[in-house]
Write an enzyme that holds these catalytic residues in place. Structure first.
Site, PDB file in Angstrom:
ATOM      1  N   ASP A  88      -2.273  -3.679  -1.560  1.00  0.00           N
ATOM      2  CA  ASP A  88      -1.892  -3.124  -0.259  1.00  0.00           C
ATOM      3  C   ASP A  88      -0.457  -3.483   0.143  1.00  0.00           C
ATOM      4  O   ASP A  88       0.244  -2.684   0.756  1.00  0.00           O
ATOM      5  CB  ASP A  88      -2.885  -3.570   0.827  1.00  0.00           C
ATOM      6  CG  ASP A  88      -3.046  -5.081   0.875  1.00  0.00           C
ATOM      7  OD1 ASP A  88      -3.087  -5.710  -0.201  1.00  0.00           O
ATOM      8  OD2 ASP A  88      -3.120  -5.633   1.978  1.00  0.00           O
TER       9      ASP A  88
ATOM     10  N   ARG B 196      -2.760 -13.305 -24.938  1.00  0.00           N
ATOM     11  CA  ARG B 196      -2.022 -12.506 -23.952  1.00  0.00           C
ATOM     12  C   ARG B 196      -0.769 -13.253 -23.489  1.00  0.00           C
ATOM     13  O   ARG B 196       0.220 -12.610 -23.121  1.00  0.00           O
ATOM     14  CB  ARG B 196      -2.896 -12.243 -22.714  1.00  0.00           C
ATOM     15  CG  ARG B 196      -3.955 -11.191 -22.895  1.00  0.00           C
ATOM     16  CD  ARG B 196      -4.613 -10.924 -21.553  1.00  0.00           C
ATOM     17  NE  ARG B 196      -3.605 -10.883 -20.523  1.00  0.00           N
ATOM     18  CZ  ARG B 196      -3.746 -11.345 -19.282  1.00  0.00           C
ATOM     19  NH1 ARG B 196      -4.879 -11.850 -18.891  1.00  0.00           N
ATOM     20  NH2 ARG B 196      -2.761 -11.278 -18.417  1.00  0.00           N
TER      21      ARG B 196
ATOM     22  N   LYS C 257       6.430 -15.276 -19.770  1.00  0.00           N
ATOM     23  CA  LYS C 257       5.690 -14.001 -19.804  1.00  0.00           C
ATOM     24  C   LYS C 257       5.897 -13.232 -18.504  1.00  0.00           C
ATOM     25  O   LYS C 257       6.209 -12.034 -18.521  1.00  0.00           O
ATOM     26  CB  LYS C 257       4.194 -14.288 -19.992  1.00  0.00           C
ATOM     27  CG  LYS C 257       3.293 -13.092 -19.708  1.00  0.00           C
ATOM     28  CD  LYS C 257       1.822 -13.432 -19.877  1.00  0.00           C
ATOM     29  CE  LYS C 257       1.131 -13.921 -18.636  1.00  0.00           C
ATOM     30  NZ  LYS C 257       0.770 -12.886 -17.656  1.00  0.00           N
ATOM     31  N   ASN C 258       5.690 -13.930 -17.381  1.00  0.00           N
ATOM     32  CA  ASN C 258       5.715 -13.226 -16.095  1.00  0.00           C
ATOM     33  C   ASN C 258       7.102 -12.731 -15.712  1.00  0.00           C
ATOM     34  O   ASN C 258       7.248 -11.924 -14.806  1.00  0.00           O
ATOM     35  CB  ASN C 258       5.142 -14.115 -14.990  1.00  0.00           C
ATOM     36  CG  ASN C 258       3.634 -14.272 -15.135  1.00  0.00           C
ATOM     37  OD1 ASN C 258       3.017 -13.571 -15.942  1.00  0.00           O
ATOM     38  ND2 ASN C 258       3.046 -15.176 -14.359  1.00  0.00           N
TER      39      ASN C 258
ATOM     40  N   ASP D  58      -1.478 -20.857 -11.609  1.00  0.00           N
ATOM     41  CA  ASP D  58      -1.592 -20.712 -13.062  1.00  0.00           C
ATOM     42  C   ASP D  58      -1.704 -22.060 -13.781  1.00  0.00           C
ATOM     43  O   ASP D  58      -1.889 -22.096 -14.997  1.00  0.00           O
ATOM     44  CB  ASP D  58      -0.412 -19.905 -13.616  1.00  0.00           C
ATOM     45  CG  ASP D  58      -0.515 -18.424 -13.248  1.00  0.00           C
ATOM     46  OD1 ASP D  58      -1.582 -17.991 -12.783  1.00  0.00           O
ATOM     47  OD2 ASP D  58       0.488 -17.696 -13.415  1.00  0.00           O
TER      48      ASP D  58
ATOM     49  N   CYS E 272     -10.416  -7.366 -10.813  1.00  0.00           N
ATOM     50  CA  CYS E 272      -9.905  -8.245 -11.850  1.00  0.00           C
ATOM     51  C   CYS E 272     -10.750  -9.496 -11.816  1.00  0.00           C
ATOM     52  O   CYS E 272     -11.301  -9.836 -10.788  1.00  0.00           O
ATOM     53  CB  CYS E 272      -8.451  -8.560 -11.543  1.00  0.00           C
ATOM     54  SG  CYS E 272      -7.757  -9.846 -12.542  1.00  0.00           S
TER      55      CYS E 272
ATOM     56  N   ARG F  54      -7.475  -9.007  -6.034  1.00  0.00           N
ATOM     57  CA  ARG F  54      -6.099  -8.649  -6.418  1.00  0.00           C
ATOM     58  C   ARG F  54      -5.729  -7.263  -5.905  1.00  0.00           C
ATOM     59  O   ARG F  54      -5.489  -6.330  -6.677  1.00  0.00           O
ATOM     60  CB  ARG F  54      -5.909  -8.751  -7.934  1.00  0.00           C
ATOM     61  CG  ARG F  54      -6.058 -10.163  -8.423  1.00  0.00           C
ATOM     62  CD  ARG F  54      -5.656 -10.348  -9.850  1.00  0.00           C
ATOM     63  NE  ARG F  54      -4.231 -10.599 -10.014  1.00  0.00           N
ATOM     64  CZ  ARG F  54      -3.718 -11.127 -11.124  1.00  0.00           C
ATOM     65  NH1 ARG F  54      -4.471 -11.428 -12.128  1.00  0.00           N
ATOM     66  NH2 ARG F  54      -2.423 -11.337 -11.226  1.00  0.00           N
TER      67      ARG F  54
ATOM     68  N   ARG G 160      -2.892  -5.658 -15.737  1.00  0.00           N
ATOM     69  CA  ARG G 160      -2.562  -5.328 -14.363  1.00  0.00           C
ATOM     70  C   ARG G 160      -1.055  -5.296 -14.123  1.00  0.00           C
ATOM     71  O   ARG G 160      -0.548  -4.514 -13.311  1.00  0.00           O
ATOM     72  CB  ARG G 160      -3.227  -6.379 -13.470  1.00  0.00           C
ATOM     73  CG  ARG G 160      -3.208  -6.067 -12.043  1.00  0.00           C
ATOM     74  CD  ARG G 160      -3.674  -7.270 -11.258  1.00  0.00           C
ATOM     75  NE  ARG G 160      -2.851  -7.426 -10.094  1.00  0.00           N
ATOM     76  CZ  ARG G 160      -3.094  -6.830  -8.951  1.00  0.00           C
ATOM     77  NH1 ARG G 160      -4.146  -6.099  -8.805  1.00  0.00           N
ATOM     78  NH2 ARG G 160      -2.280  -6.980  -7.924  1.00  0.00           N
TER      79      ARG G 160
HETATM   80  C1  UD1 Z   1       1.642 -12.983 -10.458  1.00  0.00           C
HETATM   81  C2  UD1 Z   1       1.498 -13.551 -11.850  1.00  0.00           C
HETATM   82  C3  UD1 Z   1       0.276 -14.439 -11.967  1.00  0.00           C
HETATM   83  C4  UD1 Z   1       0.313 -15.496 -10.885  1.00  0.00           C
HETATM   84  C5  UD1 Z   1       0.514 -14.870  -9.519  1.00  0.00           C
HETATM   85  C6  UD1 Z   1       0.670 -15.893  -8.413  1.00  0.00           C
HETATM   86  C7  UD1 Z   1       2.460 -11.817 -13.234  1.00  0.00           C
HETATM   87  C8  UD1 Z   1       2.247 -10.810 -14.293  1.00  0.00           C
HETATM   88  N1  UD1 Z   1       1.392 -12.466 -12.807  1.00  0.00           N
HETATM   89  O1  UD1 Z   1       0.506 -12.141 -10.244  1.00  0.00           O
HETATM   90  O2  UD1 Z   1       0.274 -15.056 -13.258  1.00  0.00           O
HETATM   91  O3  UD1 Z   1      -0.922 -16.197 -10.896  1.00  0.00           O
HETATM   92  O4  UD1 Z   1       1.685 -14.043  -9.523  1.00  0.00           O
HETATM   93  O5  UD1 Z   1       1.683 -16.767  -8.707  1.00  0.00           O
HETATM   94  O6  UD1 Z   1       3.574 -12.069 -12.824  1.00  0.00           O
HETATM   95  N2  UD1 Z   1      -2.374  -9.658  -2.872  1.00  0.00           N
HETATM   96  C9  UD1 Z   1      -2.849  -8.794  -1.896  1.00  0.00           C
HETATM   97  N3  UD1 Z   1      -2.218  -7.595  -1.750  1.00  0.00           N
HETATM   98  C10 UD1 Z   1      -1.151  -7.218  -2.509  1.00  0.00           C
HETATM   99  C11 UD1 Z   1      -0.681  -8.111  -3.507  1.00  0.00           C
HETATM  100  C12 UD1 Z   1      -1.313  -9.326  -3.667  1.00  0.00           C
HETATM  101  O7  UD1 Z   1      -3.787  -9.103  -1.180  1.00  0.00           O
HETATM  102  O8  UD1 Z   1      -0.626  -6.117  -2.322  1.00  0.00           O
HETATM  103  C13 UD1 Z   1      -3.045 -10.949  -3.067  1.00  0.00           C
HETATM  104  C14 UD1 Z   1      -3.713 -11.040  -4.430  1.00  0.00           C
HETATM  105  O9  UD1 Z   1      -5.020 -10.497  -4.376  1.00  0.00           O
HETATM  106  C15 UD1 Z   1      -3.720 -12.528  -4.678  1.00  0.00           C
HETATM  107  C16 UD1 Z   1      -2.437 -13.005  -3.979  1.00  0.00           C
HETATM  108  O10 UD1 Z   1      -2.070 -11.966  -3.064  1.00  0.00           O
HETATM  109  O11 UD1 Z   1      -4.827 -13.108  -4.041  1.00  0.00           O
HETATM  110  C17 UD1 Z   1      -1.286 -13.299  -4.920  1.00  0.00           C
HETATM  111  O12 UD1 Z   1      -0.984 -12.156  -5.670  1.00  0.00           O
HETATM  112  P1  UD1 Z   1       0.470 -11.895  -6.290  1.00  0.00           P
HETATM  113  O13 UD1 Z   1       1.415 -12.964  -5.858  1.00  0.00           O
HETATM  114  O14 UD1 Z   1       0.838 -10.489  -6.000  1.00  0.00           O
HETATM  115  O15 UD1 Z   1       0.177 -12.088  -7.839  1.00  0.00           O
HETATM  116  P2  UD1 Z   1       0.496 -11.102  -9.026  1.00  0.00           P
HETATM  117  O16 UD1 Z   1       1.865 -10.529  -8.863  1.00  0.00           O
HETATM  118  O17 UD1 Z   1      -0.643 -10.196  -9.243  1.00  0.00           O
END
Ligand code: UD1
Length: 424
Positions: free
Chosen positions: A126, A401, A24-25, A309, A118, A123, A94
């Site tokens: 920044d 999902r 999926k991801n 996950d 979320c 999440r 998201r």
């Molecule tokens: C993706 C996956 C999700 C998985 C996660 C971590 C998808 C659709 N989803 O989510 O299933 O659990 O990776 O492996 O691919 N963060 C910030 N600022 C940012 C971006 C992230 O603080 O700009 C924080 C988030 O709040 C979170 C952490 O970094 O606590 C990890 O987020 P991220 O790796 O970006 O996960 P996603 O891409 O949202």
């Protein structure tokens, strides 16, 4: 159907073979990447799940033409003229923000609704902003809509992420491929899905090195050099890990096919530490267990660490293990809502900040429970399979999902699990 529930009869053992779907991801981002190439991009091994339908709607809303033939999607973004992902989609999924980077690459601008909070933590985005800003993108927020522009075009830059965010790495990558000059992403995410995205981008004409490592180097190319391609999505390591957890929980043997075992190195190590026997081949993994599960400590970390996950599935294993396990969640805030549901089934879990102290119990009891998110939902179904009596799982749209035919696949492994209308 939103009000369907899953009903599970417990005390069952899972055994047999199951084929995992495409990740999926990965597939979501491969679809977003198709914005970069004019013409039909063919993506194979796309799972039949509702998040993919949602991304198809996002792309359709931009003007893309999407056709599905089984697990193959053809996405043609030739006539895409819009550059907006509206709230209606972003609020539901998201991952819709994955179109931000490709829209900036294609149009030099984008409008994406702010994702907002979320259920599994703040999440923030920044790091997406900071990275893209380094490439020359300016951001404004207007009534909840993020407006991205590139007044002086996109230029290569050195970007160091505070944390190896998957989404930020992907958005920066998909914009940097058309930037003028070289971009270096340091502390980049190393998830297999990043490598899959880099593969499709390179097939479209991008020049990228270092995918799968912490340093990714991107030589920007003019957008006009990007062309359509054909690509096969990697197997879903989280779906595979979920079925393996089911095998470990009930004894197995359960064999998952269609996934590279190296994607799950840390989870397989934990299964062995918990007393399971694990065998692997090129694209399959088999788990079985004779004695009782043994407790172990786990901390979630970015890949190649233990995946967040799979945290819920392993809290379930720890709940049925001999001894006390300490599970630490380092990736997301507030990702222990599952524990409260599992406690309703008799699990003994104490939560402290981002730690869960799990004392193994000899038996779980069936109960009505609610899926609080995608992975929690999948784990609750597994809990029902091993519990005494009947378990009803509500809010199963979360499971839909991300898991294709979860009920069918579990049934083929010997579970007694069915979907019923909630009012039936
Ligand atoms: C993706 C996956 C999700 C998985 C996660 C971590 C998808 C659709 N989803 O989510 O299933 O659990 O990776 O492996 O691919 N963060 C910030 N600022 C940012 C971006 C992230 O603080 O700009 C924080 C988030 O709040 C979170 C952490 O970094 O606590 C990890 O987020 P991220 O790796 O970006 O996960 P996603 O891409 O949202």
């Amino acid at each position: 159907m939103a009000d369907e529930i899953i009903v599970v009869s417990g005390n069952k053992r899972l055994a047999g073979e199951v084929a995992v779907s495409g990740a999926k991801n990965s597939a979501l981002k491969l679809m977003a990447a198709s914005i970069l190439a004019r013409g039909p991009v063919v993506i194979h091994n796309v799972p039949l799940i509702s998040d993919i339908e949602m991304m198809a709607q996002v792309l359709h809303g931009l003007g893309a033409v999407i056709e599905r033939d089984g697990h193959t999607l053809t996405v043609d973004t030739t006539d895409v003229t819009k550059y907006e992902a509206p709230y209606e989609f972003v609020s539901k999924m998201r991952a819709s923000i994955a179109v931000l980077g490709p829209l900036i690459a294609r149009f030099g601008k984008a409008r994406v609704a702010m994702p907002g909070g979320c259920q599994i933590g703040a999440r923030k985005i920044d790091m997406h902003f900071d990275g893209l800003s380094s490439l020359g993108v300016t951001f404004d927020v207007d009534h909840g809509v993020l407006i991205a522009q590139t007044p002086h075009g996109l230029h290569g830059a050195n970007v160091t992420l505070d944390f190896p965010s998957v989404g930020a790495t992907e958005n920066i990558l998909m914009a940097a491929v058309v930037a003028d000059g070289t971009t270096i992403i340091e502390n980049a995410a190393r998830e297999p899905e990043i490598e899959d995205l880099v593969d499709i981008l390179c097939s479209m004409g991008a020049h990228i090195e270092g995918a799968g490592s912490s340093t990714i180097v991107i030589e920007g190319r003019p957008l006009g050099e990007f062309h359509p391609c054909e690509h096969t999505t990697v197997g879903d390591r989280i779906e595979a890990g979920t079925f393996l957890a089911g095998g470990a929980l009930t004894g197995g043997p359960v064999t998952v096919r269609g996934v590279d075992p190296s994607f799950l190195r840390m989870a397989l190590m934990k299964l062995r530490m918990m007393g399971c026997s694990v065998e692997t081949g090129e694209d399959w993994i088999r788990v079985s267990r004779d004695g009782r599960l043994i407790s172990t400590d786990i901390q979630t970390l970015p890949h190649p660490g233990f995946p967040t996950d799979l945290q819920a599935q392993f809290i379930l294993l720890a709940s049925c293990a001999e001894g006390v396990s300490l599970i630490t969640e380092n990736v997301f805030e507030n990702r222990f809502m599952f524990a409260a549901e599992l406690m309703r089934m008799g699990a003994d879990i104490a939560l402290e900040d981002h730690h869960a102290i799990v004392r193994g119990v000899s038996k779980l009891q069936g109960a009505p429970v609610s899926a609080t998110d995608l992975r929690a939902g999948a784990a609750l179904v597994l809990a029902g399979i091993v519990a005494e009596g009947t378990t009803e799982i509500h809010n199963i749209y979360h499971i839909d999902r991300g898991y294709e035919d979860y009920v069918g696949k579990l049934t083929s492994l010997g579970a007694s699990v069915r979907r019923v209308g909630a009012d039936a």
